[in-house]
Design a protein around this motif. Structure first.
Motif, PDB file in Angstrom:
ATOM      1  N   ILE A 110      26.760 -74.456  20.291  1.00 46.83           N
ATOM      2  CA  ILE A 110      27.650 -73.292  20.281  1.00 46.83           C
ATOM      3  C   ILE A 110      28.056 -72.900  21.699  1.00 46.83           C
ATOM      4  O   ILE A 110      29.245 -72.699  21.984  1.00 46.83           O
ATOM      5  CB  ILE A 110      26.982 -72.107  19.568  1.00 46.83           C
ATOM      6  N   ALA A 111      27.090 -72.809  22.592  1.00 49.87           N
ATOM      7  CA  ALA A 111      27.400 -72.427  23.974  1.00 49.87           C
ATOM      8  C   ALA A 111      28.315 -73.452  24.629  1.00 49.87           C
ATOM      9  O   ALA A 111      29.215 -73.100  25.402  1.00 49.87           O
ATOM     10  CB  ALA A 111      26.108 -72.278  24.772  1.00 49.87           C
ATOM     11  N   GLY A 112      28.098 -74.729  24.309  1.00 50.41           N
ATOM     12  CA  GLY A 112      28.888 -75.777  24.929  1.00 50.41           C
ATOM     13  C   GLY A 112      30.367 -75.706  24.619  1.00 50.41           C
ATOM     14  O   GLY A 112      31.198 -76.183  25.409  1.00 50.41           O
ATOM     15  N   GLN A 125      35.873 -68.460  33.710  1.00 50.22           N
ATOM     16  CA  GLN A 125      35.007 -69.563  33.322  1.00 50.22           C
ATOM     17  C   GLN A 125      33.550 -69.114  33.237  1.00 50.22           C
ATOM     18  O   GLN A 125      32.843 -69.435  32.282  1.00 50.22           O
ATOM     19  CB  GLN A 125      35.150 -70.704  34.333  1.00 50.22           C
ATOM     20  N   TYR A 126      33.092 -68.351  34.229  1.00 42.90           N
ATOM     21  CA  TYR A 126      31.736 -67.818  34.215  1.00 42.90           C
ATOM     22  C   TYR A 126      31.528 -66.898  33.013  1.00 42.90           C
ATOM     23  O   TYR A 126      30.490 -66.956  32.344  1.00 42.90           O
ATOM     24  CB  TYR A 126      31.437 -67.053  35.510  1.00 42.90           C
ATOM     25  N   ALA A 127      32.515 -66.059  32.759  1.00 39.72           N
ATOM     26  CA  ALA A 127      32.406 -65.104  31.647  1.00 39.72           C
ATOM     27  C   ALA A 127      32.348 -65.817  30.304  1.00 39.72           C
ATOM     28  O   ALA A 127      31.561 -65.456  29.427  1.00 39.72           O
ATOM     29  CB  ALA A 127      33.582 -64.127  31.682  1.00 39.72           C
ATOM     30  N   LEU A 128      33.176 -66.852  30.131  1.00 34.12           N
ATOM     31  CA  LEU A 128      33.177 -67.598  28.878  1.00 34.12           C
ATOM     32  C   LEU A 128      31.862 -68.342  28.669  1.00 34.12           C
ATOM     33  O   LEU A 128      31.338 -68.401  27.553  1.00 34.12           O
ATOM     34  CB  LEU A 128      34.346 -68.584  28.855  1.00 34.12           C
ATOM     35  N   GLY A 132      29.337 -67.759  25.574  1.00 39.47           N
ATOM     36  CA  GLY A 132      28.851 -68.850  24.745  1.00 39.47           C
ATOM     37  C   GLY A 132      27.335 -68.868  24.641  1.00 39.47           C
ATOM     38  O   GLY A 132      26.778 -69.084  23.550  1.00 39.47           O
ATOM     39  N   MET A 133      26.653 -68.621  25.758  1.00 36.72           N
ATOM     40  CA  MET A 133      25.189 -68.593  25.740  1.00 36.72           C
ATOM     41  C   MET A 133      24.669 -67.423  24.907  1.00 36.72           C
ATOM     42  O   MET A 133      23.677 -67.559  24.184  1.00 36.72           O
ATOM     43  CB  MET A 133      24.648 -68.530  27.172  1.00 36.72           C
ATOM     44  N   ILE A 134      25.337 -66.295  24.974  1.00 33.11           N
ATOM     45  CA  ILE A 134      24.923 -65.135  24.188  1.00 33.11           C
ATOM     46  C   ILE A 134      25.078 -65.421  22.693  1.00 33.11           C
ATOM     47  O   ILE A 134      24.169 -65.150  21.898  1.00 33.11           O
ATOM     48  CB  ILE A 134      25.739 -63.885  24.592  1.00 33.11           C
ATOM     49  N   ILE A 176      22.206 -65.577  33.053  1.00 32.92           N
ATOM     50  CA  ILE A 176      22.978 -65.299  34.270  1.00 32.92           C
ATOM     51  C   ILE A 176      22.641 -66.319  35.353  1.00 32.92           C
ATOM     52  O   ILE A 176      23.537 -66.855  36.026  1.00 32.92           O
ATOM     53  CB  ILE A 176      22.704 -63.865  34.756  1.00 32.92           C
ATOM     54  N   ALA A 177      21.353 -66.613  35.515  1.00 33.19           N
ATOM     55  CA  ALA A 177      20.942 -67.597  36.523  1.00 33.19           C
ATOM     56  C   ALA A 177      21.518 -68.974  36.202  1.00 33.19           C
ATOM     57  O   ALA A 177      22.034 -69.670  37.091  1.00 33.19           O
ATOM     58  CB  ALA A 177      19.416 -67.656  36.590  1.00 33.19           C
ATOM     59  N   ALA A 178      21.447 -69.376  34.933  1.00 36.07           N
ATOM     60  CA  ALA A 178      21.963 -70.683  34.534  1.00 36.07           C
ATOM     61  C   ALA A 178      23.480 -70.744  34.669  1.00 36.07           C
ATOM     62  O   ALA A 178      24.039 -71.787  35.038  1.00 36.07           O
ATOM     63  CB  ALA A 178      21.549 -70.985  33.097  1.00 36.07           C
ATOM     64  N   ASP A 179      24.150 -69.644  34.384  1.00 35.81           N
ATOM     65  CA  ASP A 179      25.605 -69.578  34.501  1.00 35.81           C
ATOM     66  C   ASP A 179      26.030 -69.799  35.944  1.00 35.81           C
ATOM     67  O   ASP A 179      26.907 -70.614  36.235  1.00 35.81           O
ATOM     68  CB  ASP A 179      26.092 -68.214  33.996  1.00 35.81           C
ATOM     69  N   LEU A 180      25.393 -69.098  36.854  1.00 32.24           N
ATOM     70  CA  LEU A 180      25.749 -69.197  38.272  1.00 32.24           C
ATOM     71  C   LEU A 180      25.434 -70.577  38.841  1.00 32.24           C
ATOM     72  O   LEU A 180      26.270 -71.215  39.478  1.00 32.24           O
ATOM     73  CB  LEU A 180      25.033 -68.112  39.072  1.00 32.24           C
TER      74      LEU A 180
END
Length: 200
Positions: A110-112, A125-128, A132-134, A176-180
């Motif tokens: 789903i996140a992918g 891109q960061y927000a999307l 997706g992770m949420i 957040i850490a993984a996103d960044l």
């Protein structure tokens, strides 16, 4: 076979670089997954496994990120001590916390879908990716909670309080850490031609 068919077929095949990156992320899962902390309020330990899944899918996207999770689960199913607390085997997947482990597949898939969606706006891109992770984590929570309630003989809301509520702040921090970090790594891999797809 037409040129278009050949192109479509070639894009479905994994390159050597992509296979290597998938195996590397599965290895990261095997390293971080067993690291956990048992808390008294829940039968579910705090684990770094979810952080590894967030990172894998952010870097690799849906297909390769999900594949890395499947490889990790198969290794654990084979008995390697890669699950929380350095455990492994079918009994772990079938136990009270097994639903959260299987939920990694749903999370990654789903996140992918949201990874690399908007190549023109880096902030978006960061927000999307975070969105997706949420959403993926919400599905993981539901699946894991339902399985916990079933195997432990708990009510759904009791299982929710034991297996989800205490973990929300930590999981948000992991996202957040993984996103960044993950988006930065993904962009560099794309620029180097080691991954196919869109970059932020």
């Amino acid at each position: 076979m037409s040129t278009q068919e050949k192109t479509n077929q070639s894009t479905k095949k994994l390159t050597t670089h992509e296979l290597t990156l998938t195996a590397l992320m599965a290895a990261v899962l095997c390293i971080l997954g067993p690291i956990s902390l048992v808390i008294p309020v829940s039968p579910v330990p705090i684990s770094l496994g979810s952080l590894a899944v967030y990172l894998a899918v952010t870097v690799l996207g849906a297909r390769l990120g999900t594949l890395s999770c499947v490889i990790y689960l198969l290794l654990g199913l084979a008995g390697l001590p890669v699950f929380a607390g350095y455990t492994g085997g079918a009994q772990k997947l079938l136990g009270p916390t097994g639903g959260y482990l299987i939920g990694y597949i749903f999370l990654a898939a789903i996140a992918g879908v949201f990874i690399g969606r908007d190549a023109g706006a880096k902030g978006k891109q960061y927000a999307l990716a975070l969105l997706g992770m949420i959403l993926g984590t919400a599905v993981l929570y539901f699946f894991g909670t339902a399985w916990l309630a079933h195997t432990a003989g708990m009510g759904f809301y009791a299982a929710l309080g034991a297996g989800v509520i205490p973990f929300i702040p930590g999981d948000l921090a992991k996202m957040i850490a993984a996103d960044l970090l993950g988006t930065t790594l993904r962009n560099r891999l794309l620029q180097a031609g080691l991954l196919r797809g869109r970059k932020a």
